[in-house]
Design an enzyme around this catalytic site. Structure first.
Site, mmCIF file in Angstrom:
data_model
loop_
_atom_site.group_PDB
_atom_site.id
_atom_site.type_symbol
_atom_site.label_atom_id
_atom_site.label_comp_id
_atom_site.label_asym_id
_atom_site.label_seq_id
_atom_site.Cartn_x
_atom_site.Cartn_y
_atom_site.Cartn_z
ATOM 1 N N THR A 62 0.939 -1.172 -0.158
ATOM 2 C CA THR A 62 0.031 -0.241 -0.176
ATOM 3 C C THR A 62 0.779 1.309 0.139
ATOM 4 O O THR A 62 0.420 2.255 -0.688
ATOM 5 C CB THR A 62 -1.084 0.113 1.424
ATOM 6 O OG1 THR A 62 -1.699 -1.243 1.077
ATOM 7 C CG2 THR A 62 -1.893 1.457 1.270
ATOM 8 N N ASP B 80 2.126 -7.156 -3.864
ATOM 9 C CA ASP B 80 1.310 -7.066 -2.567
ATOM 10 C C ASP B 80 1.995 -8.213 -1.673
ATOM 11 O O ASP B 80 2.350 -9.409 -2.149
ATOM 12 C CB ASP B 80 -0.241 -7.722 -3.002
ATOM 13 C CG ASP B 80 -1.089 -7.648 -1.791
ATOM 14 O OD1 ASP B 80 -1.968 -6.652 -1.774
ATOM 15 O OD2 ASP B 80 -0.836 -8.352 -0.743
ATOM 16 N N SER B 81 2.115 -8.160 -0.552
ATOM 17 C CA SER B 81 2.875 -8.858 0.204
ATOM 18 C C SER B 81 2.410 -10.167 0.631
ATOM 19 O O SER B 81 2.938 -11.218 1.069
ATOM 20 C CB SER B 81 3.488 -8.146 1.754
ATOM 21 O OG SER B 81 2.394 -8.188 2.651
ATOM 22 N N SER B 82 1.158 -10.547 0.207
ATOM 23 C CA SER B 82 0.513 -11.766 0.201
ATOM 24 C C SER B 82 1.092 -12.628 -0.778
ATOM 25 O O SER B 82 1.040 -13.729 -0.517
ATOM 26 C CB SER B 82 -1.228 -11.623 -0.122
ATOM 27 O OG SER B 82 -1.387 -10.836 0.793
ATOM 28 N N THR C 295 2.296 -4.611 4.499
ATOM 29 C CA THR C 295 2.254 -4.926 5.836
ATOM 30 C C THR C 295 1.875 -6.373 6.388
ATOM 31 O O THR C 295 2.426 -6.728 7.323
ATOM 32 C CB THR C 295 1.560 -3.917 6.747
ATOM 33 O OG1 THR C 295 0.103 -4.095 6.400
ATOM 34 C CG2 THR C 295 1.891 -2.476 6.829
ATOM 35 N N ASP C 296 1.083 -6.825 5.161
ATOM 36 C CA ASP C 296 0.455 -8.156 5.663
ATOM 37 C C ASP C 296 1.289 -9.217 6.221
ATOM 38 O O ASP C 296 1.274 -9.840 7.040
ATOM 39 C CB ASP C 296 -0.333 -8.653 4.481
ATOM 40 C CG ASP C 296 -1.615 -7.960 4.285
ATOM 41 O OD1 ASP C 296 -1.844 -7.009 5.178
ATOM 42 O OD2 ASP C 296 -2.342 -8.073 3.319
ATOM 43 N N THR D 149 4.609 -8.657 15.138
ATOM 44 C CA THR D 149 3.635 -9.782 14.535
ATOM 45 C C THR D 149 2.635 -8.533 14.188
ATOM 46 O O THR D 149 2.308 -7.444 14.725
ATOM 47 C CB THR D 149 2.819 -10.519 15.670
ATOM 48 O OG1 THR D 149 2.112 -11.268 14.873
ATOM 49 C CG2 THR D 149 2.349 -9.913 16.697
ATOM 50 N N GLN E 154 0.533 -20.274 21.039
ATOM 51 C CA GLN E 154 -0.687 -19.573 20.499
ATOM 52 C C GLN E 154 -1.025 -18.169 21.265
ATOM 53 O O GLN E 154 -1.732 -17.308 20.502
ATOM 54 C CB GLN E 154 -2.005 -20.263 20.611
ATOM 55 C CG GLN E 154 -2.004 -21.558 19.662
ATOM 56 C CD GLN E 154 -3.391 -22.200 19.820
ATOM 57 O OE1 GLN E 154 -4.228 -21.717 20.350
ATOM 58 N NE2 GLN E 154 -3.100 -23.841 19.318
ATOM 59 N N CYS E 155 -0.542 -18.137 22.549
ATOM 60 C CA CYS E 155 -0.573 -16.760 23.171
ATOM 61 C C CYS E 155 0.453 -15.672 22.353
ATOM 62 O O CYS E 155 1.549 -16.196 22.228
ATOM 63 C CB CYS E 155 -0.357 -16.800 24.473
ATOM 64 S SG CYS E 155 -1.557 -17.973 25.489
HETATM 65 N N1 ASP Z 1 -2.251 -6.163 1.113
HETATM 66 C C1 ASP Z 1 -1.279 -5.160 1.357
HETATM 67 C C2 ASP Z 1 0.100 -5.888 1.268
HETATM 68 O O1 ASP Z 1 0.607 -6.627 2.647
HETATM 69 C C3 ASP Z 1 -1.459 -4.337 2.682
HETATM 70 C C4 ASP Z 1 -0.316 -3.342 2.902
HETATM 71 O O2 ASP Z 1 0.415 -3.002 2.203
HETATM 72 O O3 ASP Z 1 -0.387 -2.627 4.251
HETATM 73 O O4 ASP Z 1 0.657 -5.729 0.473
#
Ligand code: ASP
Length: 342
Positions: free
Chosen positions: A15, A59-61, A91-92, A167, A279-280
């Protein structure tokens, strides 16, 4: 030091590098070479800024070890000429990427600061400008002849964190990250404050080593009440499986049923590395503290202590990729290599 620091900005996607096309209303990546035109405030910083952008920002996904290596190679190539690096990413999956980069660089003595934003750089209420400007300022901060920071960090919404302790905790708030088990390394207020007691000490007398092999034959197995034998069995019997991040309850606890113990034991016998991670979000695995973790302890499961799942994934891929001898693996994983566990 009188020299003006050279900062390299690496844009991978996400983003932060987007602007709104006001005709179509869609977000699109903007040409990062024009960053100074978009953010003229950058001209006020006391450093020289160069930029490198992925040809096709992602996109970081879609982030993967292939891109981790790409980022690492850019840093390695410019390491001797550049004083500090700022990596812009979505950020993802930023905590995974930044953790992986931390393991890749042994003897790092220059700052590598990850940042991104929740709103695009062209948005009226964007958090991108502050994140970017301060991340650059941090990367350019010196302590006499040495950089102030000599580790991989993540800067977001006024806070500087050790990257492999972070995280992502929010998809909607500006404060998107947290470092639940390690104090903040710094904070941006009226002044830039560094928490010297928790920063890694910077020394420049060791040669930089960059590791680039990751083994992705791993899995996260998150326990839940009612998880059944077929599910656990089919996961642990994945062909070529080399490692498991076992997300356990509370302080590292798991079911004590015979079938569960047998399946874990069988997997360990096949040299599959199994790491116990809680998991905590906050706190640590305490193997043997409860009866429900005693069996895991005696089976020889790896103690993940207070590592994050993101960091455990990166460390597991990295150490399996390094082909560490079986009898050394557990001890090495349980050792803090880059400050990722207490
Ligand atoms: N979907 C975006 C990504 O991780 C979200 C972001 O940039 O914060 O690439």
């Amino acid at each position: 030091m009188t020299k003006i620091p050279n900062i390299l900005l690496i844009y991978t996607g996400g983003t932060i590098g987007m602007i709104k096309d006001y005709k179509s209303n869609a977000l699109k990546a903007f040409d990062f070479d024009q960053i100074k035109e978009k953010i003229p405030e950058l001209n006020l910083l006391d450093c020289v800024i160069q930029t490198i952008s992925f040809d096709n920002p992602i996109d970081s996904s879609n982030m993967s070890p292939k891109y981790w290596v790409k980022i690492a190679k850019i840093i390695e190539k410019h390491y001797h000429k550049i004083d500090g690096f700022v990596v812009l990413s979505g950020t993802d999956t930023m905590s995974y990427t930044a953790s992986a980069i931390s393991f890749m660089f042994e003897n790092l003595s220059k700052p590598v600061i990850f940042t991104g934003s929740q709103l695009p750089i062209g948005d009226l209420r964007t958090d991108a400008k502050e994140n970017l400007i301060t991340a650059i300022q941090i990367a350019a901060t010196r302590d006499g002849d040495l950089p102030k920071i000599g580790e991989v960090c993540l800067y977001f919404e006024y806070k500087l964190y050790r990257a492999n302790r972070t995280t992502k905790v929010s998809a909607s708030q500006f404060e998107a990250f947290n470092s639940p088990n390690y104090p903040e390394l710094g904070e941006s207020g009226v002044h830039l404050y560094f928490n010297n007691n928790v920063l890694k000490k910077v020394t420049q007398n060791k040669t930089l080593i960059v590791r680039k092999i990751f083994n992705t034959n791993i899995v996260i197995l998150k326990l839940f009440p009612g998880i059944n034998k077929e599910v656990v069995k089919s996961i642990l019997e994945i062909s070529d499986l080399k490692g498991v991040v076992l997300e356990t309850f509370g302080a590292g606890n798991a079911p004590t049923s015979k079938w569960f113990i047998n399946l874990i034991q069988k997997a360990l016998k096949k040299n599959i590395a199994i790491v116990n991670v809680s998991q905590c979000i906050n706190g640590s695995v305490l193997l043997g503290h409860y009866e429900t973790s005693n069996h895991l302890k005696s089976l020889g499961i790896i103690d993940g202590k207070d590592i994050t799942t993101e960091s455990a994934i990166a460390k597991l891929m990295y150490l399996i990729g390094e082909n560490i001898a079986q009898n050394k693996f557990k001890k090495l994983f349980e050792t803090a290599l880059r400050g990722e566990m207490s």
